[in-house]
Motif scaffolding. Structure first.
Motif, PDB file in Angstrom:
ATOM      1  N   GLY A  56      50.741  36.120  41.798  1.00 26.50           N
ATOM      2  CA  GLY A  56      49.959  35.361  42.760  1.00 26.50           C
ATOM      3  C   GLY A  56      48.721  34.749  42.130  1.00 26.50           C
ATOM      4  N   THR A  57      48.085  35.496  41.225  1.00 26.54           N
ATOM      5  CA  THR A  57      46.903  34.984  40.525  1.00 26.54           C
ATOM      6  C   THR A  57      47.271  33.802  39.646  1.00 26.54           C
ATOM      7  N   SER A  58      48.401  33.904  38.970  1.00 27.68           N
ATOM      8  CA  SER A  58      48.825  32.814  38.086  1.00 27.68           C
ATOM      9  C   SER A  58      49.193  31.557  38.862  1.00 27.68           C
ATOM     10  N   MET A  59      49.486  31.712  40.150  1.00 34.00           N
ATOM     11  CA  MET A  59      49.842  30.558  40.975  1.00 34.00           C
ATOM     12  C   MET A  59      48.616  29.820  41.519  1.00 34.00           C
ATOM     13  N   THR A  60      47.439  30.456  41.397  1.00 31.87           N
ATOM     14  CA  THR A  60      46.235  29.853  41.970  1.00 31.87           C
ATOM     15  C   THR A  60      45.271  29.331  40.911  1.00 31.87           C
ATOM     16  N   ALA A  61      45.585  29.543  39.640  1.00 29.14           N
ATOM     17  CA  ALA A  61      44.671  29.133  38.565  1.00 29.14           C
ATOM     18  C   ALA A  61      45.468  28.815  37.309  1.00 29.14           C
ATOM     19  N   PRO A  62      44.894  28.045  36.368  1.00 26.76           N
ATOM     20  CA  PRO A  62      45.590  27.724  35.111  1.00 26.76           C
ATOM     21  C   PRO A  62      45.591  28.931  34.170  1.00 26.76           C
ATOM     22  N   ILE A  63      46.458  29.882  34.484  1.00 27.92           N
ATOM     23  CA  ILE A  63      46.452  31.172  33.789  1.00 27.92           C
ATOM     24  C   ILE A  63      47.842  31.779  33.934  1.00 27.92           C
ATOM     25  N   ASN A  64      48.252  32.623  32.984  1.00 29.65           N
ATOM     26  CA  ASN A  64      49.519  33.336  33.136  1.00 29.65           C
ATOM     27  C   ASN A  64      49.277  34.840  33.034  1.00 29.65           C
ATOM     28  N   SER A  65      50.332  35.607  33.185  1.00 27.69           N
ATOM     29  CA  SER A  65      50.168  37.059  33.230  1.00 27.69           C
ATOM     30  C   SER A  65      49.623  37.617  31.921  1.00 27.69           C
ATOM     31  N   HIS A  66      49.929  36.970  30.789  1.00 24.11           N
ATOM     32  CA  HIS A  66      49.400  37.449  29.509  1.00 24.11           C
ATOM     33  C   HIS A  66      47.890  37.257  29.450  1.00 24.11           C
ATOM     34  N   ASP A  67      47.397  36.122  29.944  1.00 25.00           N
ATOM     35  CA  ASP A  67      45.953  35.884  30.010  1.00 25.00           C
ATOM     36  C   ASP A  67      45.271  36.957  30.866  1.00 25.00           C
ATOM     37  N   ILE A  68      45.901  37.261  32.004  1.00 24.65           N
ATOM     38  CA  ILE A  68      45.347  38.278  32.909  1.00 24.65           C
ATOM     39  C   ILE A  68      45.326  39.639  32.214  1.00 24.65           C
ATOM     40  N   SER A  69      46.401  39.959  31.505  1.00 27.94           N
ATOM     41  CA  SER A  69      46.466  41.239  30.795  1.00 27.94           C
ATOM     42  C   SER A  69      45.387  41.337  29.726  1.00 27.94           C
ATOM     43  N   GLN A  70      45.110  40.237  29.057  1.00 27.56           N
ATOM     44  CA  GLN A  70      44.049  40.240  28.044  1.00 27.56           C
ATOM     45  C   GLN A  70      42.690  40.511  28.682  1.00 27.56           C
ATOM     46  N   THR A  71      42.445  39.901  29.838  1.00 26.35           N
ATOM     47  CA  THR A  71      41.194  40.159  30.543  1.00 26.35           C
ATOM     48  C   THR A  71      41.107  41.621  30.964  1.00 26.35           C
ATOM     49  N   LEU A  72      42.204  42.156  31.496  1.00 25.68           N
ATOM     50  CA  LEU A  72      42.229  43.548  31.937  1.00 25.68           C
ATOM     51  C   LEU A  72      42.074  44.512  30.766  1.00 25.68           C
ATOM     52  N   GLN A  73      42.552  44.114  29.600  1.00 27.61           N
ATOM     53  CA  GLN A  73      42.406  44.961  28.422  1.00 27.61           C
ATOM     54  C   GLN A  73      40.931  45.259  28.144  1.00 27.61           C
ATOM     55  N   TYR A  74      40.066  44.285  28.411  1.00 24.46           N
ATOM     56  CA  TYR A  74      38.637  44.446  28.173  1.00 24.46           C
ATOM     57  C   TYR A  74      37.906  45.042  29.378  1.00 24.46           C
ATOM     58  N   ALA A  75      38.316  44.651  30.588  1.00 21.60           N
ATOM     59  CA  ALA A  75      37.533  45.021  31.776  1.00 21.60           C
ATOM     60  C   ALA A  75      38.273  45.899  32.774  1.00 21.60           C
ATOM     61  N   GLY A  76      39.595  46.012  32.649  1.00 17.54           N
ATOM     62  CA  GLY A  76      40.383  46.718  33.664  1.00 17.54           C
ATOM     63  C   GLY A  76      40.046  48.187  33.801  1.00 17.54           C
ATOM     64  N   GLY A  77      39.892  48.885  32.687  1.00 14.75           N
ATOM     65  CA  GLY A  77      39.598  50.314  32.745  1.00 14.75           C
ATOM     66  C   GLY A  77      38.267  50.590  33.416  1.00 14.75           C
ATOM     67  N   THR A  78      37.263  49.801  33.075  1.00 13.71           N
ATOM     68  CA  THR A  78      35.934  49.953  33.682  1.00 13.71           C
ATOM     69  C   THR A  78      35.978  49.623  35.163  1.00 13.71           C
ATOM     70  N   ALA A  79      36.705  48.545  35.511  1.00 18.02           N
ATOM     71  CA  ALA A  79      36.817  48.153  36.923  1.00 18.02           C
ATOM     72  C   ALA A  79      37.522  49.238  37.730  1.00 18.02           C
TER      73      ALA A  79
END
Length: 297
Positions: free
Chosen positions: A135-158
């Motif tokens: 759903g996130t990839s459908m609303t912005a110029p981004i794919n699941s790999h981009d999201i995973s990279q962001t989560l790699q840095y911030a997901g655990g803390t969030a």
């Protein structure tokens, strides 16, 4: 001559089919070994693997490799493996990505955001997160790999701060986090850069060091104002940013002053990234993501 030629052709296809079947059987034996499955479970997995190969037009070898990846991740329930596998296949086909890479990220992200690898609910949690990422990839110029990279840095803390899959209230904050990732992507910030900025935003106010305290006090806030439930969890990202923006607007701060304050809160470089976010945009994108995720599921 025609009969002889046809016989050779059929024999050739027979040999190739036999080789493919042998490779499939060998692959499923490895699946059984790495996931410690019973014969009945492997039989079920084999049948469903063949069905999914046809449904998703994916080579059976790629699917058996995917099942081996799931087994090595200590997923030893056939039901859970099939649920995670299908989620991975959906995203891999949608984005034209390698199945194994998608599965590895799905497992890591789900576990990081509160999923329990040993729980019978892990497959459902993975499906829930996968539809949210799609759903996130459908609303912005981004794919699941981009999201995973962001989560790699911030997901655990969030996740530790309250945005995770544990319950409905925390899931709303996770949806909001995805809206923030989408808002960053719309401003050209994604992957590790978005993750680094978010991690700074989550950790620095919690540390309450002198610089953060000074920056927040300048706009009439304390670090505790960004948290709730007696300091047990942070407010949603959009609520936190909205609070900071309203205080800056109320004080009629110049752009230079806003840059300085954000620099004190999250660091000079990350402050420039956080200034690109707007609370209302995040909330709008979050609603769009929830709608897209609901449609995808």
């Amino acid at each position: 001559s025609l009969i002889v030629g046809s016989t050779v052709l059929v024999a050739s296809f027979g040999v190739k089919a036999a080789e493919a079947f042998g490779e499939f059987e060998q692959g499923m034996k490895i699946v059984q070994t790495v996931s410690n499955q019973s014969g009945a479970a492997i039989s079920e997995l084999s049948d469903r693997a063949n069905e999914m190969s046809i449904t998703y037009r994916t080579a059976i070898g790629d699917i058996t490799d995917g099942l081996q990846t799931l087994g090595r991740a200590w997923l030893n329930s056939a039901t859970t493996q099939l649920e995670v596998l299908e989620s991975g296949l959906q995203t891999a086909k949608l984005e034209g990505r390698n199945l194994n890479g998608v599965l590895e990220e799905l497992i890591q992200n789900t576990a990081m955001l509160g999923g329990d690898l040993k729980s019978v609910d892990f497959g459902a949690q993975t499906e829930q997160l996968n539809t949210l990422m799609v759903g996130t990839s459908m609303t912005a110029p981004i794919n699941s790999h981009d999201i995973s990279q962001t989560l790699q840095y911030a997901g655990g803390t969030a996740a530790a701060a309250g945005a995770n899959l544990e319950n409905a209230e925390r899931k709303k904050k996770l949806d909001d986090l995805m809206g923030t990732i989408a808002a960053f992507a719309q401003k050209g910030v994604k992957g590790s850069m978005a993750g680094t900025a978010l991690r700074a935003f989550f950790t620095k106010p919690a540390s309450q060091d002198a610089s953060v305290t000074e920056g927040l006090s300048r706009i009439g806030l304390k670090a505790d104002d960004l948290w709730e439930n007696g300091g047990q969890s942070m407010k949603s990202v959009s609520d936190q940013i909205g609070m900071i923006q309203r205080q800056m607007d109320h004080l009629h701060m110049s752009q230079m002053d806003r840059i300085e304050v954000w620099g004190k809160i999250v660091g000079a470089k990350m402050g420039q990234q956080m200034m690109k976010l707007d609370s209302s945009s995040i909330k709008d994108l979050t609603r769009d993501i929830e709608g897209a995720a609901s449609a995808a599921s």
